[in-house]
Enzyme design. Structure first.
Site, mmCIF file in Angstrom:
data_model
loop_
_atom_site.group_PDB
_atom_site.id
_atom_site.type_symbol
_atom_site.label_atom_id
_atom_site.label_comp_id
_atom_site.label_asym_id
_atom_site.label_seq_id
_atom_site.Cartn_x
_atom_site.Cartn_y
_atom_site.Cartn_z
ATOM 1 N N HIS A 187 -42.066 3.283 10.508
ATOM 2 C CA HIS A 187 -42.337 1.942 11.048
ATOM 3 C C HIS A 187 -43.445 1.912 12.101
ATOM 4 C CE1 HIS A 187 -39.638 -0.692 8.930
ATOM 5 N NE2 HIS A 187 -38.592 0.078 9.178
ATOM 6 N N HIS B 240 -40.737 -2.718 3.177
ATOM 7 C CA HIS B 240 -41.842 -3.190 4.019
ATOM 8 C C HIS B 240 -43.189 -2.820 3.399
ATOM 9 C CE1 HIS B 240 -39.768 -4.509 7.818
ATOM 10 N NE2 HIS B 240 -38.775 -3.880 7.194
#
Length: 306
Positions: A18, A84
């Site tokens: 992330h 994502h």
């Protein structure tokens, strides 16, 4: 295969990064310290997905990952797509295959206003998840995570900003370099390995390994799911095995002697051969973790390796 000394090969499965470059570099350094050089330099390294969003350094994270095959030519590197990354690829036009964008929107059209789907330049050609990723969610607070949203339902604003554009700007499509688009386009949705050793209380077991970002969907035929994931067919509005929660948490009952390893869930959870390695969840204060097989050792970015 095992080597002539009959030493089982090392498999490293690294959880969601992330956009946190420092955590990734520290994790890599700690893995190098914890594993003997020969095993480390010939390891299979499986990154479990979600390289972008939430953290500040997505382009540098992708640069680091792209650099690994040249820097460690005897390792094998696997880059799984997370939900994502799939959405990021959807925004910048890097999803595999052909699909009719509008057909991916229809099933979830009732959510468009609440989720604030992207409607800027080029949206007509965008996959549903790309529009959700680049949009502006109406709610300001994510009650499930207990933190504020960062731009969209995917917390994509830091990714836009890390490429030098404001959140929701179609300029991102030009700002993302070609080698990053290539990385996004080539991510795999599932990875399988045969003859993976794992240390258990009953001794060393030889297993098959399936790595997929979120897990395998309950109640659906495993072989069909694996074939779908290998085909990387982006015509569907969402890929449950990359984005599901409770419906992909458990080990499918039909699998025996098979490790199923995932990230995604914001937890570190080990139950038999079901391994969920995502201690970070993309939160700044949480560690990024990896699991090393066959030893089952957990290595974190915050470990003091001196």
């Amino acid at each position: 295969m095992t080597d002539p000394g009959n030493k089982p090969r090392t498999i490293i499965c690294a959880g969601d990064i992330h956009g946190y470059l420092t955590k990734l570099l520290n994790l890599w350094s700690n893995l190098q310290s914890h594993i003997d050089p020969e095993s480390f330099n010939t390891a299979t390294v499986i990154f479990l997905g979600d390289y972008c969003d939430r953290g500040p350094d997505t382009p540098k994270v992708i640069d680091f990952l792209i650099s690994l095959p040249k820097r460690y030519p005897n390792q094998q590197h696997v880059f799984l797509s997370g939900n994502h990354d799939f959405a990021f690829a959807g925004f910048v036009g890097a999803l595999p295959g052909e699909f009719e964008a509008k057909e991916t929107w229809q099933e979830y059209a009732d959510n468009e206003e609440r989720e604030g789907w992207f409607k800027g330049e080029g949206y007509e050609r965008m996959h549903l998840q790309g529009r959700r990723w680049g949009g502006w969610i109406k709610a300001k607070f994510n009650s499930v995570k207990g933190i504020a949203y960062k731009g969209s339902i995917y917390d994509a604003a830091p990714t836009f900003e890390s490429y030098g554009v404001s959140h929701g700007s179609p300029d991102l499509i030009k700002a993302v370099p070609d080698d990053h688009k290539k990385f996004l386009a080539e991510m795999v949705w599932v990875h399988e390995e045969d003859d993976v050793c794992i240390e258990t209380q009953e001794g060393v077991k030889h297993c098959k390994l399936i790595a997929v970002h979120a897990g395998l969907e309950r109640g659906k035929n495993v072989r069909e799911q694996l074939e779908f994931l290998k085909a990387r067919d982006a015509r569907v509005p969402k890929v449950t095995d990359l984005s599901g929660r409770k419906d992909v948490w458990d080990m499918p009952k039909e699998l025996t002697d098979t490790i199923v390893v995932s990230g995604h869930h914001g937890k570190l959870h080990i139950e038999g051969l079901r391994l969920i390695i995502d201690e970070g969840g993309g939160l700044e204060g949480n560690p990024v973790a990896a699991i090393v097989l066959p030893s089952m050792k957990i290595v974190r970015d915050i470990d003091n390796s001196s």
